[in-house]
Enzyme design. Structure first.
Site, PDB file in Angstrom:
ATOM      1  CG  ASN A   1      -2.083  -0.826   1.174  1.00  0.00           C
ATOM      2  OD1 ASN A   1      -2.294  -1.502   0.176  1.00  0.00           O
ATOM      3  ND2 ASN A   1      -2.889  -0.803   2.207  1.00  0.00           N
TER       4      ASN A   1
ATOM      5  N   PRO B   1      -4.785 -10.699   8.096  1.00  0.00           N
ATOM      6  CG  PRO B   1      -3.247 -10.993   9.825  1.00  0.00           C
ATOM      7  CD  PRO B   1      -3.436 -11.213   8.349  1.00  0.00           C
TER       8      PRO B   1
ATOM      9  CE  LYS C   1     -11.230  -1.839   9.970  1.00  0.00           C
ATOM     10  NZ  LYS C   1      -9.873  -2.193   9.575  1.00  0.00           N
TER      11      LYS C   1
HETATM   12  O1  C5P Z   1      -7.682  -0.653   5.525  1.00  0.00           O
HETATM   13  P1  C5P Z   1      -8.749   0.009   6.346  1.00  0.00           P
HETATM   14  O2  C5P Z   1      -9.293   1.261   5.733  1.00  0.00           O
HETATM   15  O3  C5P Z   1      -9.796  -0.946   6.853  1.00  0.00           O
HETATM   16  O4  C5P Z   1      -7.965   0.536   7.638  1.00  0.00           O
HETATM   17  C1  C5P Z   1      -8.662   1.101   8.705  1.00  0.00           C
HETATM   18  C2  C5P Z   1      -7.883   0.897   9.963  1.00  0.00           C
HETATM   19  O5  C5P Z   1      -7.667  -0.475  10.206  1.00  0.00           O
HETATM   20  C3  C5P Z   1      -6.499   1.524  10.005  1.00  0.00           C
HETATM   21  O6  C5P Z   1      -6.356   2.043  11.311  1.00  0.00           O
HETATM   22  C4  C5P Z   1      -5.547   0.357   9.762  1.00  0.00           C
HETATM   23  O7  C5P Z   1      -4.306   0.559  10.422  1.00  0.00           O
HETATM   24  C5  C5P Z   1      -6.302  -0.788  10.364  1.00  0.00           C
HETATM   25  N1  C5P Z   1      -6.052  -2.069   9.667  1.00  0.00           N
HETATM   26  C6  C5P Z   1      -5.392  -3.086  10.312  1.00  0.00           C
HETATM   27  N2  C5P Z   1      -5.190  -4.287   9.685  1.00  0.00           N
HETATM   28  C7  C5P Z   1      -5.646  -4.488   8.430  1.00  0.00           C
HETATM   29  C8  C5P Z   1      -6.316  -3.460   7.753  1.00  0.00           C
HETATM   30  C9  C5P Z   1      -6.509  -2.248   8.399  1.00  0.00           C
HETATM   31  O8  C5P Z   1      -4.957  -2.894  11.461  1.00  0.00           O
HETATM   32  N3  C5P Z   1      -5.429  -5.652   7.852  1.00  0.00           N
END
Ligand code: C5P
Length: 421
Positions: free
Chosen positions: A233, A328, A364
């Site tokens: 990313n 995960p 979440k």
């Molecule tokens: O990718 P996403 O938009 O869902 O990310 C939202 C939050 O979730 C962020 O704080 C990111 O650090 C966390 N996250 C995570 N593990 C993932 C995807 C996202 O901890 N696999």
């Protein structure tokens, strides 16, 4: 961890986005500072230091040692500070006792550059000129920005002295590493004036997270396909690292789990480097015990390649199909623990920012989610929106270091609110 009940409750139901009143984030107050300049070539940089402080609205009194005057004239500091420069223990501008009066009622005394000789005097409580006497008689915080040749800095005598000063509660800013005025390269350069301004302000900030443990993820994760290719990313790590520095400045003990980034690790922060999402989750789980606040800033790759070829894949001109396995969700894993820390998420969205962010916060189960426009990725500045149970608090656009402080202020406010019975 202090609370017995899970803190990650999201009240209400359904994704709604309301604007909540939020006071404009505070700018640093005007301060009264005393700058002590000792004998070193970096003394010339302190003219800029005074200029920066004065431009921020601070009042600066400058005290020079005799050796400092061999490098810069008092007239320079007098012109920039707009106040008389003090350099004589025996002759006072006011007719009073400068060595005592000068530190009374001021916010901090900063010695920059602090020479090896001055550090030695300070360590042993010697007081034979205005600045050393002032340091001994002060009733305000003392910070020093050492500057000297790298061998002088590495000398066991200097190491001993600096360790003693730290133990005495004196803040040591830097030094930095790099090319020195003498032509040698190594540790011993005085921090740049802008860095000193920032570090002094950090030191003087309130400490709403004193005694708290904060765990932060930052940067991207890198998911290998073969030894030279990876899924990743886009993330510079600037925001996560700025949040870590801000949490440290708010008094917390900070652990940073960082994916591969080019930005330097913040000082006084335990930094654990990882590559993949699986490694990041392992590192987080190894550190989570005793954590009060978890902040997931990392741009974790959502998928990893099922195939991880041991050797570089050869290009044969045809299409390459990769099977991707979901990674995960580190934040959701932490937030879903039996007795979770206070969890904060970040969300970068390229459209419908607030609606997507609020939906994510609810999914979440987070008390706070920080939303930012995906177009800010990699840049120095950001415009953030804080989404919590009371609605959306939009911050003004700002440098990431500044926004990071505002985010940590808000986290501390919510966290401490939850702590009060
Ligand atoms: O990718 P996403 O938009 O869902 O990310 C939202 C939050 O979730 C962020 O704080 C990111 O650090 C966390 N996250 C995570 N593990 C993932 C995807 C996202 O901890 N696999």
């Amino acid at each position: 961890m202090s609370g017995e009940t899970p803190r990650n409750s999201v009240s209400g139901c359904g994704a709604r986005v309301t604007l909540a009143a939020m006071p404009t984030p505070a700018l640093p107050p005007s301060r009264h500072l005393v700058l002590g300049v000792t004998g070193g070539i970096a003394a010339y940089k302190c003219a800029e230091l005074v200029r920066l402080w004065v431009r921020q609205g601070h009042t600066v009194d400058v005290v020079m040692t005799a050796a400092a005057k061999a490098f810069v004239g008092p007239a320079t500091f007098q012109a920039l500070s707009g106040r008389p420069v003090r350099d004589d223990l025996w002759r006072s501008e006011t007719g009073g006792m400068d060595h005592i009066a000068l530190s009374r009622g001021v916010d901090a005394l900063i010695v920059a550059p602090a020479s090896a000789d001055f550090i030695g005097k300070l360590t042993h409580g010697l007081a034979d000129d205005l600045l050393s006497t002032l340091c001994l008689a002060r009733d305000c915080p003392l910070l020093i920005a050492p500057a000297m040749n790298r061998q002088m800095w590495e000398n066991p005598a200097t190491r001993r002295n600096v360790a003693q000063l730290r133990a005495d509660g004196i803040a040591v800013l830097g030094p930095a590493s790099g090319e020195q005025a003498c032509g040698e390269v190594g540790e011993g350069r005085m921090l740049e004036p802008a860095e000193i301004v920032w570090r002094v302000e950090s030191h003087l900030l309130p400490k709403p997270l004193a005694g708290r443990r904060v765990l932060i993820t930052s940067g991207p994760t890198l998911e290998p396909i073969d030894p030279v290719r990876a899924l990743v990313n886009r993330s510079s790590g600037r925001m996560g690292h700025a949040i870590a520095a801000a949490a440290r400045d708010a008094g917390a003990t900070v652990t940073l789990v960082s994916g591969p980034v080019a930005v330097p690790a913040p000082g006084d922060v335990q930094t654990i480097r990882v590559e993949t999402a699986a490694e990041m989750l392992d590192a987080v789980e190894a550190q989570i015990a005793g954590t009060d606040i978890f902040i997931g800033v990392a741009a974790v790759a959502d998928y990893r390649s099922e195939m991880q070829a041991p050797h570089k894949l050869k290009r044969d001109g045809g299409p390459l199909k990769l099977d991707l396995l979901p990674n995960p969700d580190i934040l959701a894993t932490v937030a879903g623990r039996a007795n979770p820390p206070f969890c904060v998420g970040f969300a970068a969205e390229s459209q419908d920012l607030l609606a997507h962010a609020e939906a994510k916060r609810r999914r979440k189960g987070l008390p706070l989610l920080v939303a930012n426009d995906a177009s800010a990725i990699g840049s120095e500045a950001s415009r953030l929106h804080l989404l919590d149970d009371t609605g959306v608090h939009s911050l003004p656009p700002a440098d990431k270091a500044v926004s990071g402080r505002w985010v940590v202020d808000h986290i501390a406010h919510l966290f401490n609110q939850g702590e009060t019975p």
